[in-house]
Design a protein around this motif. Structure first.
Motif, PDB file in Angstrom:
ATOM      1  N   MET A 289       0.848  -1.192   0.000  1.00 55.38           N
ATOM      2  CA  MET A 289       0.000   0.000   0.000  1.00 55.38           C
ATOM      3  C   MET A 289       0.881   1.239   0.000  1.00 55.38           C
ATOM      4  SD  MET A 289      -2.956  -0.935   2.827  1.00 55.38           S
ATOM      5  CE  MET A 289      -1.770  -1.369   4.104  1.00 55.38           C
ATOM      6  N   PRO A 290       0.344   2.370  -0.472  1.00 55.71           N
ATOM      7  CA  PRO A 290       1.099   3.618  -0.384  1.00 55.71           C
ATOM      8  C   PRO A 290       1.130   4.142   1.039  1.00 55.71           C
ATOM      9  CG  PRO A 290      -1.087   4.031  -1.260  1.00 55.71           C
ATOM     10  CD  PRO A 290      -0.953   2.529  -1.141  1.00 55.71           C
ATOM     11  N   VAL A 291       1.923   5.183   1.266  1.00 55.13           N
ATOM     12  CA  VAL A 291       2.096   5.876   2.547  1.00 55.13           C
ATOM     13  C   VAL A 291       2.820   4.980   3.558  1.00 55.13           C
ATOM     14  CG1 VAL A 291       1.012   7.153   4.431  1.00 55.13           C
ATOM     15  CG2 VAL A 291       0.026   7.236   2.117  1.00 55.13           C
ATOM     16  N   MET A 292       2.212   3.869   3.938  1.00 56.32           N
ATOM     17  CA  MET A 292       2.845   2.879   4.815  1.00 56.32           C
ATOM     18  C   MET A 292       2.325   1.508   4.438  1.00 56.32           C
ATOM     19  SD  MET A 292       2.660   2.398   8.983  1.00 56.32           S
ATOM     20  CE  MET A 292       3.617   3.859   9.361  1.00 56.32           C
ATOM     21  N   ASP A 293       3.228   0.564   4.162  1.00 61.58           N
ATOM     22  CA  ASP A 293       2.760  -0.753   3.739  1.00 61.58           C
ATOM     23  C   ASP A 293       2.364  -1.609   4.936  1.00 61.58           C
ATOM     24  OD1 ASP A 293       5.061  -2.046   4.791  1.00 61.58           O
ATOM     25  OD2 ASP A 293       6.166  -1.675   2.941  1.00 61.58           O
ATOM     26  N   GLY A 294       1.797  -2.769   4.628  1.00 64.68           N
ATOM     27  CA  GLY A 294       1.257  -3.619   5.678  1.00 64.68           C
ATOM     28  C   GLY A 294       2.311  -4.191   6.606  1.00 64.68           C
ATOM     29  N   ILE A 295       3.488  -4.515   6.058  1.00 65.04           N
ATOM     30  CA  ILE A 295       4.558  -5.063   6.905  1.00 65.04           C
ATOM     31  C   ILE A 295       4.980  -4.045   7.958  1.00 65.04           C
ATOM     32  CG2 ILE A 295       6.999  -5.705   6.882  1.00 65.04           C
ATOM     33  CD1 ILE A 295       5.273  -8.006   6.114  1.00 65.04           C
ATOM     34  N   GLU A 296       5.038  -2.765   7.579  1.00 66.67           N
ATOM     35  CA  GLU A 296       5.389  -1.713   8.543  1.00 66.67           C
ATOM     36  C   GLU A 296       4.275  -1.517   9.573  1.00 66.67           C
ATOM     37  OE1 GLU A 296       7.785   1.876   6.849  1.00 66.67           O
ATOM     38  OE2 GLU A 296       6.378   1.244   5.298  1.00 66.67           O
ATOM     39  N   ALA A 297       3.027  -1.567   9.111  1.00 65.46           N
ATOM     40  CA  ALA A 297       1.908  -1.282  10.009  1.00 65.46           C
ATOM     41  C   ALA A 297       1.588  -2.444  10.942  1.00 65.46           C
ATOM     42  CB  ALA A 297       0.665  -0.932   9.175  1.00 65.46           C
ATOM     43  N   LEU A 298       1.922  -3.655  10.516  1.00 63.27           N
ATOM     44  CA  LEU A 298       1.480  -4.841  11.254  1.00 63.27           C
ATOM     45  C   LEU A 298       1.924  -4.864  12.722  1.00 63.27           C
ATOM     46  CD1 LEU A 298       1.414  -8.328   9.532  1.00 63.27           C
ATOM     47  CD2 LEU A 298       1.284  -8.043  11.992  1.00 63.27           C
ATOM     48  N   PRO A 299       3.191  -4.598  13.060  1.00 65.51           N
ATOM     49  CA  PRO A 299       3.577  -4.642  14.485  1.00 65.51           C
ATOM     50  C   PRO A 299       2.792  -3.648  15.346  1.00 65.51           C
ATOM     51  CG  PRO A 299       5.522  -4.696  13.073  1.00 65.51           C
ATOM     52  CD  PRO A 299       4.362  -4.373  12.185  1.00 65.51           C
ATOM     53  N   ALA A 300       2.553  -2.445  14.804  1.00 65.71           N
ATOM     54  CA  ALA A 300       1.802  -1.454  15.577  1.00 65.71           C
ATOM     55  C   ALA A 300       0.363  -1.911  15.784  1.00 65.71           C
ATOM     56  CB  ALA A 300       1.833  -0.102  14.851  1.00 65.71           C
ATOM     57  N   ILE A 301      -0.238  -2.498  14.753  1.00 63.14           N
ATOM     58  CA  ILE A 301      -1.609  -3.003  14.891  1.00 63.14           C
ATOM     59  C   ILE A 301      -1.660  -4.138  15.907  1.00 63.14           C
ATOM     60  CG2 ILE A 301      -3.463  -4.207  13.658  1.00 63.14           C
ATOM     61  CD1 ILE A 301      -2.693  -2.596  11.171  1.00 63.14           C
ATOM     62  N   ARG A 302      -0.660  -5.011  15.859  1.00 60.98           N
ATOM     63  CA  ARG A 302      -0.614  -6.115  16.826  1.00 60.98           C
ATOM     64  C   ARG A 302      -0.533  -5.592  18.255  1.00 60.98           C
ATOM     65  NH1 ARG A 302      -2.995  -9.986  17.340  1.00 60.98           N
ATOM     66  NH2 ARG A 302      -2.262 -11.075  15.477  1.00 60.98           N
ATOM     67  N   ARG A 303       0.236  -4.535  18.501  1.00 56.66           N
ATOM     68  CA  ARG A 303       0.334  -3.969  19.852  1.00 56.66           C
ATOM     69  C   ARG A 303      -0.991  -3.354  20.287  1.00 56.66           C
ATOM     70  NH1 ARG A 303       5.476  -2.359  17.890  1.00 56.66           N
ATOM     71  NH2 ARG A 303       4.666  -0.293  17.332  1.00 56.66           N
ATOM     72  N   LEU A 304      -1.730  -2.759  19.341  1.00 53.74           N
ATOM     73  CA  LEU A 304      -3.003  -2.129  19.686  1.00 53.74           C
ATOM     74  C   LEU A 304      -4.083  -3.153  19.998  1.00 53.74           C
ATOM     75  CD1 LEU A 304      -3.126   0.708  16.979  1.00 53.74           C
ATOM     76  CD2 LEU A 304      -2.966   1.032  19.458  1.00 53.74           C
ATOM     77  N   VAL A 305      -4.100  -4.264  19.252  1.00 57.69           N
ATOM     78  CA  VAL A 305      -5.139  -5.289  19.464  1.00 57.69           C
ATOM     79  C   VAL A 305      -4.443  -6.655  19.590  1.00 57.69           C
ATOM     80  CG1 VAL A 305      -7.132  -4.127  18.448  1.00 57.69           C
ATOM     81  CG2 VAL A 305      -5.482  -5.204  16.939  1.00 57.69           C
ATOM     82  N   PRO A 306      -3.842  -6.927  20.727  1.00 59.05           N
ATOM     83  CA  PRO A 306      -3.042  -8.149  20.878  1.00 59.05           C
ATOM     84  C   PRO A 306      -3.836  -9.438  20.728  1.00 59.05           C
ATOM     85  CG  PRO A 306      -3.320  -7.012  22.987  1.00 59.05           C
ATOM     86  CD  PRO A 306      -3.800  -6.077  21.929  1.00 59.05           C
TER      87      PRO A 306
END
Length: 498
Positions: free
Chosen positions: A66-83
């Motif tokens: 994806m543009p702006v931020m790809d899924g690999i970059e976003a995934l760790p932050a999402i995991r921390r938000l909804v463990p």
């Protein structure tokens, strides 16, 4: 009286994060019909993180490219938000290539785009039912490596005799190698140069010193100019090539063979094209499956969805057409067989027509309902010398890039060239983040992309833009708009006054 009534389990709450509006809509439709609740959507990784932070879903479907931020970059932050949430990643890449990496940074499952919608729905249910901490199997759409059943290669299409260049040295023009003739003098002025050599050198023009377009090659030619037989490798704008020198009575012939580099180019083209084609194909397949599964019992829903699906088919078919046009044009450039038919063209009319194709001010397919459109301003109404079909192809590429990666509004201006009054300029301006300083000088080279693996085409689009405009006698440049966005400019010669 004892009433032993258990409340029904609430529907799992889902956030869908994907940069393709049409695919988000279809995934949301399938999941909703399958008993899930879609609470929000997002079109890039950064927006996806904020959406997850706000809604705290039970399930996240996350695209990788994806543009702006790809899924690999976003995934760790999402995991921390909804463990405890189930995170399932989507990608056009093969499962063997990407699933292990995705799972390693927090994914619970992996879906390869192109899988049937019912299979995706079943897979999401399976992952949701799996015990915490256990990853589901991957869901792919292609056979495992080594399952190729044929190595048949289609023969190259023959050149139509009517398309061959009139006059001049036809053998030179159609040669598969780069060929240049240089004046035997200190400046090594270019006397003749064929299309393949022009591609490799970038801006080689007859009459100009070789050092202007290829300083490293000019230095090596100077060093070997008296050798009877010299061959060496050299780095050029279009890639690395083997250069061979031959002397005539008054000139130096230079042969440039980029065959080894072309193998790498072909591999990259196949890889990026396969990923980009899979997205539109996945959307079209999903629409077909949805229509086939609709039993017609709810005519209201069917009527409401029809316009949206038709719009999605048009957009995704156009996307496939653009990808194939890029690949075919790139192949013509590589082989030196690119042809343009230059005539007098109303640049403003072409600009308005192409802008109308990208008008989504009344959006029938976007799940977000966000308006997208192109503002056209014609300040210079003079006709230009151009190939109308190629000019439209170039503008489609620039407008698609601006709408996908830039910010609204997107402007298309037709104006006089401030530096060259005999030229007309077509500017495509967006209000996004602009082009990074380290990319401005190489944004028109093959396979240059803002971020490795980022969404947004084959990496050939801007390379083709400049190649086509130069073939029409003009040039393409990149800069920064007054508001901080990107501006891509096409400088085209005007038609002679009657």
């Amino acid at each position: 009286m004892n009433l032993n009534i258990s409340a029904a389990a609430p529907a799992p709450r889902v956030v869908v994060i994907d940069d393709t509006d049409d695919l988000r809509q279809l995934l949301s439709l399938a999941l909703t019909r399958g008993g899930f609740e879609i609470v929000a959507e997002a079109g890039d990784g950064r927006a996806g993180i904020e959406t997850v932070r706000e809604h705290r879903p039970d399930v996240v479907l996350l695209d990788l490219a994806m543009p702006v931020m790809d899924g690999i970059e976003a995934l760790p932050a999402i995991r921390r938000l909804v463990p405890t949430a189930k995170i399932i990643v989507l990608s056009g890449f093969g499962a063997q290539q990407m699933s292990a990496r995705a799972v390693a940074v927090g994914a619970d499952g992996y879906v390869q785009k192109g899988a049937p919608l019912p299979s995706i729905l079943d897979y999401v249910r399976t992952v949701c039912d799996a015990p915490a901490g256990r990853s589901g199997r991957t869901l792919g759409v292609v056979p495992a490596a080594g399952a190729v059943s044929s190595d048949r290669v289609e023969p190259a299409a023959e050149v139509d005799p009517g398309e061959r260049p009139a006059g001049g040295n036809e053998a030179l023009a159609l040669a598969p190698l780069g060929i240049m003739e240089l004046a035997d003098e200190p400046l090594f002025r270019i006397l003749t140069v064929n299309a393949v050599a022009q591609r490799l050198l970038g801006s080689a023009r007859p009459g100009s010193p070789l050092a202007v377009s290829a300083p490293e090659l000019a230095s090596m030619v100077s060093y070997h100019r008296l050798d009877a037989d010299a061959s060496f490798e050299v780095e050029l704008e279009g890639g690395r090539a083997l250069a061979t020198l031959r002397r005539t009575g008054r000139s130096v012939l230079v042969y440039l063979d980029s065959a080894r580099e072309d193998v790498g180019v072909l591999r990259r083209a196949i890889s990026t094209a396969a990923q980009q084609v899979r997205g539109p194909v996945a959307v079209l397949s999903a629409i077909a499956e949805t229509l086939a599964a609709d039993d017609g019992t709810d005519p209201t829903r069917r009527s409401a969805d029809r316009d949206s699906w038709v719009g999605a088919v048009v957009r995704q078919t156009r996307a496939l057409d653009c990808i194939t046009a890029d690949l075919l044009t790139a192949a013509q450039i590589q082989r030196g067989t690119l042809r343009v038919e230059v005539v007098d063209v109303d640049a403003g009319a072409v600009a308005r027509r192409v802008a109308a194709e990208h008008d989504r001010s009344v959006d029938t397919g976007s799940a977000t309902g966000a308006p997208h459109g192109v503002v056209v301003t014609v300040e210079d109404g003079r006709t230009v010398r151009a190939d109308p079909a190629r000019l439209a192809q170039v503008l489609r590429t620039l407008l698609s890039n601006a709408l996908q990666h830039g910010g609204d509004p997107v402007e298309l201006r037709v104006r006089m060239d401030d530096q060259h009054p005999d030229r007309v300029v077509l500017d495509v301006v967006d209000h996004g983040p602009g082009v990074a300083a380290d990319l401005v000088e190489r944004v028109f080279t093959e396979f240059t992309r803002g971020k490795e693996g980022a969404s947004g085409g084959t990496g050939l689009g801007l390379y083709i833009v400049r190649s086509l405009v130069r073939a029409m006698g003009g040039d393409a440049t990149c800069g920064t708009a007054a508001g901080g966005g990107a501006v891509f400019s096409l400088h085209l010669p005007t038609a002679p006054a009657a």
